[in-house]
Design an enzyme around this catalytic site. Sequence first.
Site, PDB file in Angstrom:
ATOM      1  N   GLU A 163     -54.496  28.935  90.631  1.00  0.00           N
ATOM      2  CA  GLU A 163     -53.255  29.393  91.257  1.00  0.00           C
ATOM      3  C   GLU A 163     -52.511  30.308  90.285  1.00  0.00           C
ATOM      4  O   GLU A 163     -52.334  29.965  89.133  1.00  0.00           O
ATOM      5  CB  GLU A 163     -52.401  28.178  91.619  1.00  0.00           C
ATOM      6  CG  GLU A 163     -51.193  28.518  92.445  1.00  0.00           C
ATOM      7  CD  GLU A 163     -51.543  29.462  93.583  1.00  0.00           C
ATOM      8  OE1 GLU A 163     -52.270  29.050  94.488  1.00  0.00           O
ATOM      9  OE2 GLU A 163     -51.097  30.626  93.559  1.00  0.00           O
ATOM     10  N   LYS A 218     -58.084  32.228  84.524  1.00  0.00           N
ATOM     11  CA  LYS A 218     -56.756  31.637  84.649  1.00  0.00           C
ATOM     12  C   LYS A 218     -56.132  31.458  83.265  1.00  0.00           C
ATOM     13  O   LYS A 218     -54.972  31.819  83.033  1.00  0.00           O
ATOM     14  CB  LYS A 218     -56.875  30.294  85.375  1.00  0.00           C
ATOM     15  CG  LYS A 218     -55.655  29.418  85.319  1.00  0.00           C
ATOM     16  CD  LYS A 218     -54.512  29.955  86.149  1.00  0.00           C
ATOM     17  CE  LYS A 218     -53.298  29.079  85.933  1.00  0.00           C
ATOM     18  NZ  LYS A 218     -52.266  29.207  86.904  1.00  0.00           N
ATOM     19  N   CYS A 274     -47.409  25.992  82.108  1.00  0.00           N
ATOM     20  CA  CYS A 274     -48.712  26.668  81.957  1.00  0.00           C
ATOM     21  C   CYS A 274     -48.947  27.374  80.624  1.00  0.00           C
ATOM     22  O   CYS A 274     -49.997  27.192  80.015  1.00  0.00           O
ATOM     23  CB  CYS A 274     -48.892  27.679  83.080  1.00  0.00           C
ATOM     24  SG  CYS A 274     -49.381  26.896  84.619  1.00  0.00           S
TER      25      CYS A 274
HETATM   26  C1  UDX Z   1     -46.851  31.478  84.807  1.00  0.00           C
HETATM   27  C2  UDX Z   1     -47.654  32.673  85.323  1.00  0.00           C
HETATM   28  O1  UDX Z   1     -46.776  33.794  85.473  1.00  0.00           O
HETATM   29  C3  UDX Z   1     -48.311  32.329  86.647  1.00  0.00           C
HETATM   30  O2  UDX Z   1     -49.142  33.394  87.076  1.00  0.00           O
HETATM   31  C4  UDX Z   1     -49.143  31.069  86.473  1.00  0.00           C
HETATM   32  O3  UDX Z   1     -49.700  30.661  87.703  1.00  0.00           O
HETATM   33  C5  UDX Z   1     -48.316  29.925  85.919  1.00  0.00           C
HETATM   34  O4  UDX Z   1     -47.679  30.334  84.701  1.00  0.00           O
HETATM   35  P1  UDX Z   1     -44.478  30.416  85.368  1.00  0.00           P
HETATM   36  O5  UDX Z   1     -44.690  29.640  84.111  1.00  0.00           O
HETATM   37  O6  UDX Z   1     -44.114  29.667  86.603  1.00  0.00           O
HETATM   38  O7  UDX Z   1     -45.807  31.236  85.733  1.00  0.00           O
HETATM   39  O8  UDX Z   1     -43.330  31.509  85.132  1.00  0.00           O
HETATM   40  P2  UDX Z   1     -43.274  32.926  84.383  1.00  0.00           P
HETATM   41  O9  UDX Z   1     -42.453  33.830  85.209  1.00  0.00           O
HETATM   42  O10 UDX Z   1     -44.612  33.420  83.999  1.00  0.00           O
HETATM   43  O11 UDX Z   1     -42.422  32.612  83.074  1.00  0.00           O
HETATM   44  C6  UDX Z   1     -42.892  31.798  82.024  1.00  0.00           C
HETATM   45  C7  UDX Z   1     -41.895  31.742  80.888  1.00  0.00           C
HETATM   46  O12 UDX Z   1     -41.832  32.988  80.201  1.00  0.00           O
HETATM   47  C8  UDX Z   1     -40.462  31.440  81.339  1.00  0.00           C
HETATM   48  O13 UDX Z   1     -39.854  30.548  80.435  1.00  0.00           O
HETATM   49  C9  UDX Z   1     -39.791  32.792  81.310  1.00  0.00           C
HETATM   50  O14 UDX Z   1     -38.401  32.698  81.125  1.00  0.00           O
HETATM   51  C10 UDX Z   1     -40.478  33.425  80.114  1.00  0.00           C
HETATM   52  N1  UDX Z   1     -40.475  34.902  80.142  1.00  0.00           N
HETATM   53  C11 UDX Z   1     -41.154  35.571  81.113  1.00  0.00           C
HETATM   54  C12 UDX Z   1     -39.782  35.614  79.156  1.00  0.00           C
HETATM   55  O15 UDX Z   1     -39.169  35.026  78.269  1.00  0.00           O
HETATM   56  N2  UDX Z   1     -39.807  36.980  79.193  1.00  0.00           N
HETATM   57  C13 UDX Z   1     -40.479  37.685  80.155  1.00  0.00           C
HETATM   58  O16 UDX Z   1     -40.452  38.943  80.109  1.00  0.00           O
HETATM   59  C14 UDX Z   1     -41.169  36.958  81.148  1.00  0.00           C
END
Ligand code: UDX
Length: 460
Positions: A163, A218, A274
């Site tokens: 996913e 993944k 993740c």
């Molecule tokens: C991630 C992947 O994006 C997704 O494809 C996978 O299925 C699961 O893991 P998620 O953890 O839900 O998703 O959120 P994501 O938007 O990727 O953000 C992860 C972390 O990185 C958050 O704490 C977010 O605040 C941080 N982040 C993200 C940053 O600090 N800067 C960014 O530019 C992007």
Amino acid sequence: MKEIKKITCIGAGYVGGPTMSVIAQKNPDVEVTVVDLNHARIAAWNDEDLDKLPVYEPGLDAVVGEARGRNLFFSTEVDRAIDEADMIFISVNTPTKTYGKGKGQAADLKFIELCARQIAAVAKDDKIVVEKSTLPVRTAEALKNILENTGNGVNFHILSNPEFLAEGTAVTDLHNPDRVLIGGEDAEAIEALVNVYAAWVPRERILTTNLWSSELSKLVANAFLAQRVSSINAISELCEVTGANVDEVARAIGQDSRIGGKFLKASVGFGGSCFQKDILNLVYIARTYNLYEVADYWEQVIIMNDHQKTRFAEKIIQTMYNTVNGKHIAFLGWAFKKDTNDTRESAAIYVADHLLDEEAQVVVYDPKVSAEQIYRDLDYLGTRSPEDNRRLLKVVDNAYEALDGAHAAAVLTEWDEFKGYDWAKIKEGMKRPSFVFDGRKLLDRKELNRLGFAYYAIGE
Ligand code: UDX
Ligand code: ADP
């Protein structure tokens, strides 16, 4: 291959719940049952009041409202749902091991194994078993061994279908995925799953690969995304000492189409279930095969992330005259990102822990996270007694109350509502000097300076 009429998903969490809701919404002729051992969770998925769903995701209430009771069911009857299904998704949690070999790095596969054994014990006819949970590469091998050694003549086809939804945007990501990835060996089983997604995803976006490529992709996708965050966070520290501005640097490099602008937002550190787990998995696998340079390379992404969280906490302490003992610090946000109630690996937990070590008085407000969850997160660290956590940290359900009388505000999650607050009014209620530490670069520096705040943001 017979047509898929019934799908069962084991695990009604952040992945299983939203994914199955959308599969049911888009395939009204397929009966989708999501099962979980956790009775309270299933009861919440069945709650009449759609505000009480156990997972908060924008738009999810509407999807569940449309499909639930029609062809989407939530149940605790695991055996029955396994028995009746043509296709079984495994979407249980795979946390990092907290004991034994691989402690702190390898994924704990006990929940997956329990599922496999249960499927093996219950199944009376052929099933397609789909790995949905994030797993280390070659987990399908173990699944296969368990399923194929039942001796009851049932055939199992194993597929990997990781996913890629991000929390907070799960419903739009599911409705409009960049790609759907399906790995497997049996062409008919693959086609059966392709057909489920083809109900709404254009065929050219449904990629099929072998099992191991799918499982590894993944981990690699998450590692690359996390690496971008750690890369820009590394530059944020350099910006702070050189006078460059990390947002300006991110914009300048992101305009290069080879680099691209996404995932370059400097922050207090990435969290979520993740990124860290998947990189630890990658590192563990690389070490297992004696690929030390590969392991060290990816481990650095986590080391940088830990450094960023520590650095933010230390910046607060140092700026407040090297002591926060007894000082009231208001936390805006606890979730690992906006638009979710998920707190797994949230930077806020570690920053709070650091400040509580210094005997700060932390008052937390998050629009979606409950007080119970916040104390559970802190207690889980085991740094101090539950009594001390409750003595030092309070949770309130109103931001103005959190900020009233505070020495400092710290923004840990980028919730939109924080931008719209009446910061002039907040300033009146705060101690002077009134510090704001913005771990998300969310607020308007010029405006806050004009109001007389001492404003610090990552990377400026
Ligand atoms: C991630 C992947 O994006 C997704 O494809 C996978 O299925 C699961 O893991 P998620 O953890 O839900 O998703 O959120 P994501 O938007 O990727 O953000 C992860 C972390 O990185 C958050 O704490 C977010 O605040 C941080 N982040 C993200 C940053 O600090 N800067 C960014 O530019 C992007
Ligand atoms: P994710 O983010 O991967 O969805 P969650 O922890 O949110 O992870 O959800 C996983 C769910 O799987 C939990 O609700 C847990 O109760 C459930 N679960 C774990 N093992 C089993 C099992 N053997 N049978 C049914 N449900 C299970």
